[in-house]
Design a protein around this motif. Structure first.
Motif, mmCIF file in Angstrom:
data_model
loop_
_atom_site.group_PDB
_atom_site.id
_atom_site.type_symbol
_atom_site.label_atom_id
_atom_site.label_comp_id
_atom_site.label_asym_id
_atom_site.label_seq_id
_atom_site.Cartn_x
_atom_site.Cartn_y
_atom_site.Cartn_z
ATOM 1 N N GLY A 151 0.818 -1.223 0.000
ATOM 2 C CA GLY A 151 0.000 0.000 0.000
ATOM 3 C C GLY A 151 0.837 1.252 0.000
ATOM 4 O O GLY A 151 2.070 1.201 -0.051
ATOM 5 N N MET A 152 0.149 2.409 0.043
ATOM 6 C CA MET A 152 0.827 3.697 -0.124
ATOM 7 C C MET A 152 0.866 4.534 1.155
ATOM 8 O O MET A 152 1.297 5.688 1.115
ATOM 9 C CB MET A 152 0.132 4.492 -1.227
ATOM 10 C CG MET A 152 0.385 3.971 -2.629
ATOM 11 S SD MET A 152 2.130 4.122 -3.120
ATOM 12 C CE MET A 152 2.212 5.882 -3.465
ATOM 13 N N ASP A 153 0.394 4.005 2.290
ATOM 14 C CA ASP A 153 0.549 4.768 3.535
ATOM 15 C C ASP A 153 2.036 5.040 3.764
ATOM 16 O O ASP A 153 2.880 4.215 3.406
ATOM 17 C CB ASP A 153 -0.010 3.978 4.729
ATOM 18 C CG ASP A 153 -1.529 3.932 4.713
ATOM 19 O OD1 ASP A 153 -2.126 4.691 3.923
ATOM 20 O OD2 ASP A 153 -2.096 3.122 5.468
ATOM 21 N N GLY A 154 2.347 6.177 4.376
ATOM 22 C CA GLY A 154 3.750 6.567 4.562
ATOM 23 C C GLY A 154 4.573 5.519 5.278
ATOM 24 O O GLY A 154 5.743 5.301 4.965
ATOM 25 N N ALA B 275 7.720 -0.782 6.842
ATOM 26 C CA ALA B 275 8.199 -0.276 5.548
ATOM 27 C C ALA B 275 7.798 1.191 5.444
ATOM 28 O O ALA B 275 6.642 1.544 5.694
ATOM 29 C CB ALA B 275 7.587 -1.078 4.397
ATOM 30 N N VAL B 276 8.775 2.025 5.105
ATOM 31 C CA VAL B 276 8.549 3.478 5.051
ATOM 32 C C VAL B 276 9.012 3.976 3.691
ATOM 33 O O VAL B 276 10.054 3.537 3.191
ATOM 34 C CB VAL B 276 9.387 4.202 6.148
ATOM 35 C CG1 VAL B 276 8.995 5.669 6.243
ATOM 36 C CG2 VAL B 276 9.264 3.508 7.492
ATOM 37 N N HIS B 277 8.269 4.901 3.101
ATOM 38 C CA HIS B 277 8.745 5.509 1.849
ATOM 39 C C HIS B 277 8.631 7.026 1.929
ATOM 40 O O HIS B 277 7.714 7.561 2.531
ATOM 41 C CB HIS B 277 8.001 4.956 0.626
ATOM 42 C CG HIS B 277 6.512 5.199 0.628
ATOM 43 N ND1 HIS B 277 5.792 5.429 -0.503
ATOM 44 C CD2 HIS B 277 5.621 5.246 1.644
ATOM 45 C CE1 HIS B 277 4.521 5.604 -0.209
ATOM 46 N NE2 HIS B 277 4.384 5.488 1.083
ATOM 47 N N GLY B 278 9.634 7.699 1.338
ATOM 48 C CA GLY B 278 9.680 9.162 1.386
ATOM 49 C C GLY B 278 10.419 9.625 2.627
ATOM 50 O O GLY B 278 10.152 9.144 3.734
ATOM 51 N N THR B 279 11.375 10.555 2.451
ATOM 52 C CA THR B 279 12.190 10.955 3.608
ATOM 53 C C THR B 279 11.377 11.775 4.620
ATOM 54 O O THR B 279 11.691 11.770 5.809
ATOM 55 C CB THR B 279 13.440 11.735 3.150
ATOM 56 O OG1 THR B 279 13.052 12.702 2.175
ATOM 57 C CG2 THR B 279 14.476 10.807 2.553
ATOM 58 N N GLY B 280 10.335 12.488 4.165
ATOM 59 C CA GLY B 280 9.468 13.213 5.107
ATOM 60 C C GLY B 280 8.758 12.225 6.024
ATOM 61 O O GLY B 280 8.723 12.396 7.251
ATOM 62 N N CYS C 296 12.126 7.289 -2.381
ATOM 63 C CA CYS C 296 11.111 7.772 -3.336
ATOM 64 C C CYS C 296 9.721 7.284 -2.946
ATOM 65 O O CYS C 296 9.559 6.143 -2.509
ATOM 66 C CB CYS C 296 11.425 7.276 -4.748
ATOM 67 S SG CYS C 296 12.965 7.951 -5.380
ATOM 68 N N ARG C 297 8.754 8.147 -3.187
ATOM 69 C CA ARG C 297 7.370 7.770 -2.889
ATOM 70 C C ARG C 297 6.963 6.589 -3.774
ATOM 71 O O ARG C 297 7.124 6.635 -4.997
ATOM 72 C CB ARG C 297 6.447 8.968 -3.135
ATOM 73 C CG ARG C 297 5.021 8.712 -2.746
ATOM 74 C CD ARG C 297 4.220 9.989 -2.543
ATOM 75 N NE ARG C 297 2.825 9.669 -2.275
ATOM 76 C CZ ARG C 297 2.352 9.276 -1.085
ATOM 77 N NH1 ARG C 297 3.168 9.190 -0.058
ATOM 78 N NH2 ARG C 297 1.075 9.000 -0.927
ATOM 79 N N GLY C 298 6.471 5.541 -3.140
ATOM 80 C CA GLY C 298 6.079 4.347 -3.890
ATOM 81 C C GLY C 298 7.224 3.381 -4.112
ATOM 82 O O GLY C 298 7.018 2.274 -4.595
#
Ligand code: SF4
Length: 372
Positions: A211-214, A231-236, A260-262
């Motif tokens: 999924g796409m949750d942060g 699992a984490v995506h995106g540095t923010g 990267c996002r995704g």
């Protein structure tokens, strides 16, 4: 995929191998390292993934305290390349010095990664100091431009297949490009390593981590251990995740991070589209990789026959062997000094901040006028 392989042959590639095979190698080492850390009560946990070079450099700069937590397993292209110049070269009767290894990636950060000093395992193997494991890294966007420049019509190409030895991947290797994919692939292999059995249906598909949750997290029972993974995506999202982990003192065993996002499907080197990159487009790419994973028979990296052959014939029979450790693992550098003496670069202290660049330009102009 078939057209991509055909295109690379048309551009002059003598051998076209699959980076997803490198992903399977990364999983072999990373899952084994995780089990070692979990079993060894003195080991540092959580283990963070380290296949994303942007995240690695982010950690080296902003979170050097986590460097002992980074998996020492190299990324897929960083395992694939030295294996091409050693195992593959020996098998095919090629002179490693004549090989020009080109990685095609969705990632701009990989251009930095291949130039890291540590990426020279093939040089040590052959005692040719100047040899690099990967000679060039081009992005998928650059590949598309190159094809246009050569007037190659991608859509009209006949499908071609990868060359043997390093051209087949498991479903785990295929989903590596998705956020959560590395975690899912690692759990498939770790489960098999620890129990001798295939991962259960609760792990394939590992819905809790998709999924796409942060940040997504789950508990995974392997033998008599329960691993808390995320699992984490995106540095923010990552900064928020780390703050919460620290504030609430949450224990994790294994954390996947993708800058990267995704995940890599949304990498900075991917072809640009006319519309802004939206989650809908990312989700479509993610769905295509999961569909492909569902189609293939071999789900776990450790069940890939070409991976088994590689380890049996070249890496002394098992992951984390002395030879595998030497060639497939790496080290990290504390780069926190890049932030300046105060530990943080602010517009006031950074010499390359816009206000300071303006001030420097004005000073140079004033000095030039004074000289006139
Ligand atoms: Fe590169 Fe982005 Fe993938 Fe990280 S997540 S490896 S920066 S494409």
């Amino acid at each position: 995929e078939g057209k991509m392989v055909a295109a690379l042959r048309k551009l002059g590639g003598d051998y076209i191998l699959d980076t997803n095979f490198g992903a399977d190698m990364t999983i072999m080492e990373e899952a084994s390292e995780l089990l070692e850390r979990v079993i060894n009560s003195d080991a540092v946990l959580p283990q963070f993934t380290s296949c994303c070079p942007a995240w690695v450099k982010f950690a080296e700069t902003f979170y050097p305290e986590f460097l002992p937590n980074l998996s020492t397993a190299k990324s897929p292209i960083a395992m694939q390349a030295p294996t091409q110049k050693t195992y593959f070269a020996e098998k095919m009767g090629l002179d490693a010095k004549q090989i020009v290894a080109v990685a095609v990636t969705p990632c701009t950060a990989k251009k930095f990664e291949i130039r890291r000093d540590e990426m020279n395992s093939s040089a040590e193997y052959w005692d040719v100091p100047k040899m690099r494991d990967t000679d060039y890294c081009i992005t998928t966007r650059e590949l598309a431009k190159w094809l246009r420049a050569e007037k190659i019509n991608f859509d009209e190409l006949e499908d071609s297949t990868f060359d043997p030895l390093m051209g087949e991947a498991s479903g785990g290797g295929i989903i590596f490009g998705n956020t959560g994919g590395v975690m899912e692939a690692a759990m498939r292999a770790a489960y098999k390593f620890a129990t001798g059995e295939d991962a259960p249906q609760t792990l394939i598909p590992f819905e809790a981590i998709r999924g796409m949750d942060g940040a997504r997290e789950a508990d995974v029972v392997i033998g008599d251990k329960t691993l808390h993974v995320a699992a984490v995506h995106g540095t923010g999202n990552l900064r928020k995740f780390i703050e919460r982990m620290r504030a609430e003192n949450i224990h994790y065993d294994f954390i996947e991070v993708m800058a990267c996002r995704g995940g890599c499907i949304g990498g900075g080197g991917q072809p640009r589209v006319k519309l802004p990159m939206a989650d809908k487009a990312r989700e479509a790419r993610i769905a295509s990789l999961y569909t492909r994973d569902a189609e293939v028979q071999v789900k776990a990296a450790c069940d890939n026959p070409d991976i088994q052959k590689l380890y049996a014939e070249f890496f002394d029979g098992k992951p984390m062997s002395h030879k595998a450790h030497h060639m497939l693992h790496t080290t990290f550098v504390n780069r926190s000094e890049d932030l300046g003496p105060n530990g943080a670069c602010t517009p006031a202290t950074c010499p390359t901040s816009v206000p300071n660049l303006k001030k420097a330009a004005e000073a140079a102009k004033a000095a030039a006028e004074a000289n006139n």
